[in-house]
Design a protein around this motif. Structure first.
Motif, mmCIF file in Angstrom:
data_model
loop_
_atom_site.group_PDB
_atom_site.id
_atom_site.type_symbol
_atom_site.label_atom_id
_atom_site.label_comp_id
_atom_site.label_asym_id
_atom_site.label_seq_id
_atom_site.Cartn_x
_atom_site.Cartn_y
_atom_site.Cartn_z
ATOM 1 N N UNK A 199 0.830 -1.208 0.000
ATOM 2 C CA UNK A 199 0.000 0.000 0.000
ATOM 3 C C UNK A 199 0.862 1.253 0.000
ATOM 4 N N UNK A 200 0.256 2.377 -0.269
ATOM 5 C CA UNK A 200 0.944 3.652 -0.122
ATOM 6 C C UNK A 200 1.153 3.918 1.362
ATOM 7 N N UNK A 201 2.337 4.360 1.728
ATOM 8 C CA UNK A 201 2.617 4.675 3.130
ATOM 9 C C UNK A 201 3.347 6.010 3.188
ATOM 10 N N UNK A 202 2.712 6.992 3.806
ATOM 11 C CA UNK A 202 3.335 8.298 3.985
ATOM 12 C C UNK A 202 3.348 8.657 5.470
ATOM 13 N N UNK A 203 2.261 9.214 5.947
ATOM 14 C CA UNK A 203 2.179 9.567 7.361
ATOM 15 C C UNK A 203 1.146 8.673 8.034
ATOM 16 N N UNK A 204 1.606 7.786 8.910
ATOM 17 C CA UNK A 204 0.733 6.836 9.582
ATOM 18 C C UNK A 204 0.518 7.275 11.024
ATOM 19 N N UNK A 205 -0.739 7.380 11.419
ATOM 20 C CA UNK A 205 -1.076 7.790 12.776
ATOM 21 C C UNK A 205 -1.486 6.577 13.603
ATOM 22 N N UNK A 206 -1.456 6.758 14.922
ATOM 23 C CA UNK A 206 -1.917 5.699 15.818
ATOM 24 C C UNK A 206 -3.431 5.779 15.953
#
Length: 652
Positions: free
Chosen positions: A494-501
């Motif tokens: 998948x696209x992964x840029x800014x991942x939050x909790x």
């Protein structure tokens, strides 16, 4: 036929001829004419006739085992089947997947509309529903097997736009169900949980010089039925059959519930609180997407839990839940009661509900997902030899303003543990749901992107969002490792840029405080700040103050905004369509006065309603609030701009 249309089931079924096109009403067990279906099977087993019928059903009239049209799954009895949902009619589905009958899977809502169009002798139904999915003729046209060759769907271009044209076909026999009939065949539905397509299907058969057979539970004397309660008029009905109670349950799960028929309302606080497992975790995260004041559809499976979460979090009164067979408002039921609801506001015919859905009436749809691929396309309809069917999924998912697909990340033995606000995978599911390419496209990701539709995919451990470039990972649960617990079980990157909790409240015991969170978000989205002119714009258009939580929300959000800014501002507030419970007026305007004194250098409010201006003026003046009231936003802004010294005075 004589004027007394009351006959036995066997006498009515004896009128069906070889090769007839027979429509059968029913949504699971609701409105399913079980007595008539049993009689049709009995006749075939005894005489081997009628044979080679075309069976048409919008939603699956069946229980997933032996009831409903599963009883008709005999070679020779059915030659062709056109159905919307197939998962609950597995015996008939096996005839289709084994290539023993011609078979089509068309969108449930489209079949509902085809009944109406057939009744009017139109050529067919023109719709955008199904473009880019397996019912698009470029992807199979809804044909289930190789034996099925006739094209019922074709692509048409109108003014440069693509449409799908669904060919109408005659209905020779309509099998329907109601509650009460009189000797003339007038049918009412006071004990039925749904109206479905009984009226449209009956009209289609009548206008094709066909046969309409109605199953009911009782007979009333001629002239005693309230004409406003008659759903199917007697001029459309040829035969009336009184069913035995065992073959006329309200649903397959419930013999009779007065709340399902609207005879009584039940306390909403009696809805059971769901256990905190992976299904509730997913439903809790979906709940943060709920639009207060919005119209929502909940699918089967995990989305069913969302209703219970909304009730537990005390936001159910702020939502209008709907179900595709015609339910508006209230609380939809699940399992073998699916389709019924308690405390409904209104009940529409099924084709009317899909008019509303297809036209974009849903603010949010929360639906299940079985397979998802890198483009964001979803499959819930076909898995190898297992035929589930689309049901209303295509209509709903394609046309809702926002869609949330909900389901566990993997399937087949998944076991999770929730420990100290963290998620732990105890046993991973055997089957991955996120695959390189779905087996069948029930929802087209590229189509959604082209329409700028908001689409999210929520699991117990992570959340994805649909972007032009494909699926983007946006949130991960506390305790979850992206490489080990997510990427290792996906068929694509998948696209992964800014991942939050993911929000920690999802994994805690007790209510999450969702009501306050959604109220705050809703109001925050209505606020904008012009820093150059130091003007705060608040849009209360259509806003409703129903209880003290709403009053506290306005105080909390505006106070937090002003504290963060650190200065006084001029206020411009739109009060068009603003509604307030009279018992809350004193509390609300006392709060307004308090905010004005602390945070506003000046304020201008506007509404096109002369009555609302009068009401606001009286309430604000009596509390020494500045009652600068106008009809339009431009007048309000002009008033402020004539006082630049006041605007400047509030700046830091």
């Amino acid at each position: 036929m004589n004027r007394n249309k009351i006959v036995s089931a066997d006498e009515a079924i004896a009128l069906i001829r070889d090769g007839d096109s027979v429509s059968c009403s029913g949504f699971v067990g609701i409105g399913t004419p079980e007595e008539l279906i049993v009689a049709l099977e009995r006749r075939f087993l005894a005489t081997q006739g009628p044979c080679e019928l075309t069976l048409v059903f919008a939603a699956a009239p069946g229980d997933g085992k032996t009831r409903g049209v599963n009883r008709l799954a005999h070679e020779g009895l059915v030659g062709r089947a056109v159905g919307g949902h197939w998962a609950l009619v597995p015996k008939l589905a096996k005839l289709a997947t084994d290539n023993l009958i011609e078979a089509y899977n068309l969108p449930l809502g489209t079949i509902s509309h085809l009944y109406r169009d057939a009744a009017a002798h139109r050529a067919g139904t023109l719709s955008k529903v199904g473009l880019g999915t397996f019912v698009d003729p470029r992807q199979g046209g809804g044909r289930i097997n190789q034996r099925t060759r006739e094209e019922l769907v074709r692509v048409m271009e109108i003014d440069g736009e693509e449409w799908l044209f669904y060919k109408a076909f005659p209905i020779n026999v309509a099998l329907i169900r109601g509650t009460t009939a009189d000797p003339l065949g007038n049918i009412t539905m006071e004990h039925e949980a749904l109206l479905l397509d009984a009226q449209a299907a009956a009209m289609a058969a009548r206008n094709a010089n066909g046969l309409v057979i109605a199953q009911v539970e009782r007979i009333a004397a001629a002239g005693t039925l309230d004409p406003r309660s008659v759903v199917v008029p007697g001029v459309l009905v040829d035969c009336v059959v009184v069913a035995s109670p065992a073959l006329h349950q309200q649903t397959y799960g419930t013999a009779y519930n007065a709340a399902f028929s609207g005879e009584m309302r039940v306390p909403a606080n009696r809805i059971a609180v769901a256990v905190l497992d992976e299904r509730k975790l997913i439903a809790r995260r979906c709940a943060f997407e709920l639009p207060l004041g919005g119209v929502i559809n909940l699918g089967i499976g995990v989305p069913e839990v969302l209703g219970a979460v909304a009730a537990e979090e005390r936001v159910l009164d702020h939502l209008t839940l709907t179900a595709e067979p015609g339910v508006i408002g209230g609380m939809p039921s699940g399992g073998l009661d699916f389709g019924a609801a308690i405390n409904t506001q209104a009940l529409l015919h099924q084709n009317q509900q899909f008019d509303f859905y297809d036209g974009g009436g849903l603010d949010l749809a929360c639906l299940g997902m079985a397979q998802v691929d890198r483009t964001g396309s979803v499959n819930v309809s076909r898995f190898g030899s297992r035929l589930a069917g689309a049901g209303g999924f295509i209509n709903i998912s394609q046309n809702a303003r926002r869609v949330v697909f909900a389901g566990t990340f993997t399937a087949g033995g998944l076991e999770v543990a929730i420990e100290d606000g963290r998620l732990r995978i105890v046993n991973e599911g055997a089957a991955s749901k996120f695959v390189a390419a779905v087996e069948q496209i029930t929802f087209s990701g590229p189509q959604a992107v082209s329409k700028h539709q908001s689409v999210h995919y929520v699991t117990e451990r992570c959340v994805f969002r649909l972007q032009p470039g494909g699926l983007e990972l946006t949130e991960v649960a506390p305790g979850i490792d992206i490489d080990r617990d997510i990427l290792a079980h996906m068929g694509f990157q998948p696209l992964i840029e800014q991942v939050e909790r993911m929000d920690g409240r999802l994994y805690g015991a007790g209510p999450m405080g969702l009501s306050a969170a959604l109220l705050d978000r809703q109001l925050t989205e209505r606020i904008s700040y012009d820093s150059e002119r130091n003007i705060l714009f608040v849009n209360f258009q259509g806003y409703s103050i129903q209880d003290m939580d709403d009053v506290d929300c306005v105080r909390r959000v505006l106070a937090a905004l002003h504290r963060k800014a650190g200065c006084k501002m001029a206020l411009v507030a739109n009060y068009d369509g603003f509604q307030i419970d009279e018992s809350l007026s004193d509390s609300y305007f006392a709060m307004v006065e308090e905010l004005h004194a602390q945070y506003y250098s000046t304020a201008a409010r506007y509404t096109t309603s002369a009555f609302m201006r009068l009401k606001l003026g009286a309430s604000l003046s009596s509390r020494r609030g500045a009652a600068h009231l106008f009809e339009t936003q431009s007048e309000a802004i002009e008033f402020l701009l004539r006082r630049p010294h006041v605007l400047a005075a509030g700046m830091p």
